[in-house]
Design a protein around this motif. Sequence first.
Motif, mmCIF file in Angstrom:
data_model
loop_
_atom_site.group_PDB
_atom_site.id
_atom_site.type_symbol
_atom_site.label_atom_id
_atom_site.label_comp_id
_atom_site.label_asym_id
_atom_site.label_seq_id
_atom_site.Cartn_x
_atom_site.Cartn_y
_atom_site.Cartn_z
ATOM 1 N N MET A 153 8.866 13.250 -1.189
ATOM 2 C CA MET A 153 10.283 13.580 -1.194
ATOM 3 C C MET A 153 10.579 14.962 -0.605
ATOM 4 O O MET A 153 11.728 15.268 -0.274
ATOM 5 C CB MET A 153 10.846 13.473 -2.608
ATOM 6 N N ASP A 154 9.541 15.785 -0.434
ATOM 7 C CA ASP A 154 9.740 17.059 0.265
ATOM 8 C C ASP A 154 10.211 16.823 1.695
ATOM 9 O O ASP A 154 10.769 17.739 2.324
ATOM 10 C CB ASP A 154 8.444 17.868 0.289
ATOM 11 N N HIS A 155 9.986 15.630 2.202
ATOM 12 C CA HIS A 155 10.361 15.303 3.576
ATOM 13 C C HIS A 155 11.657 14.491 3.646
ATOM 14 O O HIS A 155 11.980 13.932 4.701
ATOM 15 C CB HIS A 155 9.229 14.531 4.263
ATOM 16 N N PHE A 156 12.383 14.431 2.530
ATOM 17 C CA PHE A 156 13.612 13.634 2.516
ATOM 18 C C PHE A 156 14.622 14.140 3.537
ATOM 19 O O PHE A 156 15.245 13.350 4.262
ATOM 20 C CB PHE A 156 14.250 13.626 1.126
ATOM 21 N N ALA A 157 14.830 15.447 3.602
ATOM 22 C CA ALA A 157 15.822 15.996 4.538
ATOM 23 C C ALA A 157 15.465 15.622 5.972
ATOM 24 O O ALA A 157 16.357 15.301 6.776
ATOM 25 C CB ALA A 157 15.915 17.508 4.385
ATOM 26 N N ASP A 158 14.189 15.647 6.289
ATOM 27 C CA ASP A 158 13.731 15.255 7.622
ATOM 28 C C ASP A 158 14.059 13.786 7.885
ATOM 29 O O ASP A 158 14.555 13.412 8.952
ATOM 30 C CB ASP A 158 12.227 15.506 7.731
ATOM 31 N N LEU A 159 13.806 12.937 6.887
ATOM 32 C CA LEU A 159 14.102 11.514 7.035
ATOM 33 C C LEU A 159 15.605 11.286 7.202
ATOM 34 O O LEU A 159 16.033 10.512 8.074
ATOM 35 C CB LEU A 159 13.601 10.750 5.811
ATOM 36 N N ASP A 161 2.341 14.278 8.514
ATOM 37 C CA ASP A 161 0.976 13.896 8.116
ATOM 38 C C ASP A 161 0.993 12.819 7.025
ATOM 39 O O ASP A 161 0.339 12.932 5.993
ATOM 40 C CB ASP A 161 0.199 15.126 7.632
ATOM 41 N N ILE A 162 1.783 11.768 7.271
ATOM 42 C CA ILE A 162 1.877 10.633 6.350
ATOM 43 C C ILE A 162 1.225 9.425 7.008
ATOM 44 O O ILE A 162 1.490 9.131 8.183
ATOM 45 C CB ILE A 162 3.347 10.312 6.017
ATOM 46 N N ASP A 163 0.392 8.733 6.274
ATOM 47 C CA ASP A 163 -0.260 7.529 6.776
ATOM 48 C C ASP A 163 0.792 6.424 6.884
ATOM 49 O O ASP A 163 1.219 5.856 5.878
ATOM 50 C CB ASP A 163 -1.383 7.114 5.818
ATOM 51 N N LYS A 164 1.206 6.116 8.101
ATOM 52 C CA LYS A 164 2.302 5.168 8.305
ATOM 53 C C LYS A 164 1.956 3.778 7.787
ATOM 54 O O LYS A 164 2.773 3.131 7.119
ATOM 55 C CB LYS A 164 2.658 5.097 9.790
ATOM 56 N N GLU A 165 0.749 3.295 8.079
ATOM 57 C CA GLU A 165 0.374 1.946 7.674
ATOM 58 C C GLU A 165 0.386 1.806 6.158
ATOM 59 O O GLU A 165 0.931 0.834 5.610
ATOM 60 C CB GLU A 165 -1.001 1.588 8.227
ATOM 61 N N ALA A 166 -0.189 2.789 5.460
ATOM 62 C CA ALA A 166 -0.212 2.748 4.000
ATOM 63 C C ALA A 166 1.205 2.863 3.435
ATOM 64 O O ALA A 166 1.568 2.189 2.462
ATOM 65 C CB ALA A 166 -1.088 3.875 3.462
ATOM 66 N N PHE A 167 2.022 3.704 4.069
ATOM 67 C CA PHE A 167 3.400 3.896 3.631
ATOM 68 C C PHE A 167 4.184 2.591 3.725
ATOM 69 O O PHE A 167 4.894 2.200 2.784
ATOM 70 C CB PHE A 167 4.052 4.969 4.499
ATOM 71 N N LEU A 168 4.066 1.898 4.848
ATOM 72 C CA LEU A 168 4.823 0.663 5.045
ATOM 73 C C LEU A 168 4.339 -0.453 4.123
ATOM 74 O O LEU A 168 5.126 -1.316 3.718
ATOM 75 C CB LEU A 168 4.749 0.234 6.506
ATOM 76 N N THR A 169 3.062 -0.433 3.782
ATOM 77 C CA THR A 169 2.543 -1.408 2.825
ATOM 78 C C THR A 169 3.197 -1.194 1.465
ATOM 79 O O THR A 169 3.627 -2.147 0.799
ATOM 80 C CB THR A 169 1.019 -1.302 2.698
ATOM 81 N N ILE A 170 3.302 0.068 1.060
ATOM 82 C CA ILE A 170 3.961 0.395 -0.209
ATOM 83 C C ILE A 170 5.448 0.020 -0.147
ATOM 84 O O ILE A 170 5.997 -0.559 -1.089
ATOM 85 C CB ILE A 170 3.775 1.891 -0.532
ATOM 86 N N ALA A 171 6.085 0.315 0.971
ATOM 87 C CA ALA A 171 7.502 -0.015 1.129
ATOM 88 C C ALA A 171 7.747 -1.512 0.987
ATOM 89 O O ALA A 171 8.762 -1.943 0.435
ATOM 90 C CB ALA A 171 8.013 0.479 2.482
ATOM 91 N N GLY A 172 6.813 -2.314 1.463
ATOM 92 C CA GLY A 172 7.015 -3.750 1.453
ATOM 93 C C GLY A 172 6.521 -4.471 0.229
ATOM 94 O O GLY A 172 7.028 -5.554 -0.096
ATOM 95 N N ASP A 189 8.114 6.908 14.324
ATOM 96 C CA ASP A 189 6.683 7.191 14.441
ATOM 97 C C ASP A 189 6.417 8.691 14.363
ATOM 98 O O ASP A 189 5.466 9.132 13.698
ATOM 99 C CB ASP A 189 6.137 6.645 15.768
ATOM 100 N N ASP A 190 7.261 9.474 15.036
ATOM 101 C CA ASP A 190 7.078 10.929 15.037
ATOM 102 C C ASP A 190 7.238 11.516 13.641
ATOM 103 O O ASP A 190 6.593 12.519 13.297
ATOM 104 C CB ASP A 190 8.080 11.588 15.985
ATOM 105 N N PHE A 191 8.104 10.909 12.821
ATOM 106 C CA PHE A 191 8.303 11.381 11.453
ATOM 107 C C PHE A 191 6.987 11.364 10.685
ATOM 108 O O PHE A 191 6.645 12.329 9.994
ATOM 109 C CB PHE A 191 9.341 10.501 10.751
ATOM 110 N N PHE A 192 6.226 10.300 10.805
ATOM 111 C CA PHE A 192 4.951 10.191 10.101
ATOM 112 C C PHE A 192 3.918 11.159 10.658
ATOM 113 O O PHE A 192 3.163 11.776 9.903
ATOM 114 C CB PHE A 192 4.432 8.747 10.170
ATOM 115 N N THR A 193 3.914 11.319 11.953
ATOM 116 C CA THR A 193 2.930 12.199 12.589
ATOM 117 C C THR A 193 3.139 13.650 12.172
ATOM 118 O O THR A 193 2.197 14.325 11.747
ATOM 119 C CB THR A 193 3.017 12.081 14.120
ATOM 120 N N ARG A 194 4.372 14.135 12.298
ATOM 121 C CA ARG A 194 4.595 15.561 12.014
ATOM 122 C C ARG A 194 4.488 15.894 10.531
ATOM 123 O O ARG A 194 4.227 17.044 10.161
ATOM 124 C CB ARG A 194 5.940 16.020 12.570
#
Length: 219
Positions: free
Chosen positions: A122-128, A149-160, A142-147
């Motif tokens: 949630m520290d990255h909420f403002a960015d999102l 340092d969030i694992d996009k694949e793991a994040f989307l698995t949790i989201a779904g 994609d750039d949001f996850f890169t900058r």
Amino acid sequence: MKKILLASAVSLLFGLTACSKVETPANPAAKAESVQSQSQAQYQEGVHYRIVSGIDAEGATVPFIVEYFWLGCPHCQHFEAPLQAYKAQQPELGFVRKHAILNESWANDGRIFYALQQTNNMDHFADLFDLYKQGMTQQRFDDFFTRNDIDKEAFLTIAGQDATVIAKMQQSLKEMTDNKIHSVPAIVVNGKYLVVPHDDLRSNEAYFALVDYLQTLAP
């Protein structure tokens, strides 16, 4: 992403959802007049606010506010700065943010919001939120996850698929439908008093004066 079983309930609400603007007068004189007028008015239940129930405070204690919002809502985006300024003036005020799940598009964005919570990002909420203000594209996503340092694949698995994400989405949907909250941003004070859009609240100052007043009522 795997879809959750909200489709039947969500489909009933198509056409009933909206962003609602917290309006600001066009000039300082109009703003001052609005605030003065509201300070002289008597707040009325059913006019300026109404009673709601079944709001999960998520551990917050009185005084606190709950905001229902949608990441893609222009009015929610516009409301963010004055909301944060108001919170900064009241450090003792608890704050719970809930994503509206009133149609399929909002539900998909809600997955992203609740996954951000669930992954302790949630520290990255403002960015999102800024991404949505700019206009979401695949590259920006994609750039949001890169900058950050969030694992996009793991994040989307949790989201779904994550049970907590799904439960929070279902809870938000239940609270909003049970209490007939059909637009965002929407503020509930102490889990009981919903601010109702009204001509008396046509500035941020007038709006938050009502929030102040509702904090004085019995929770």
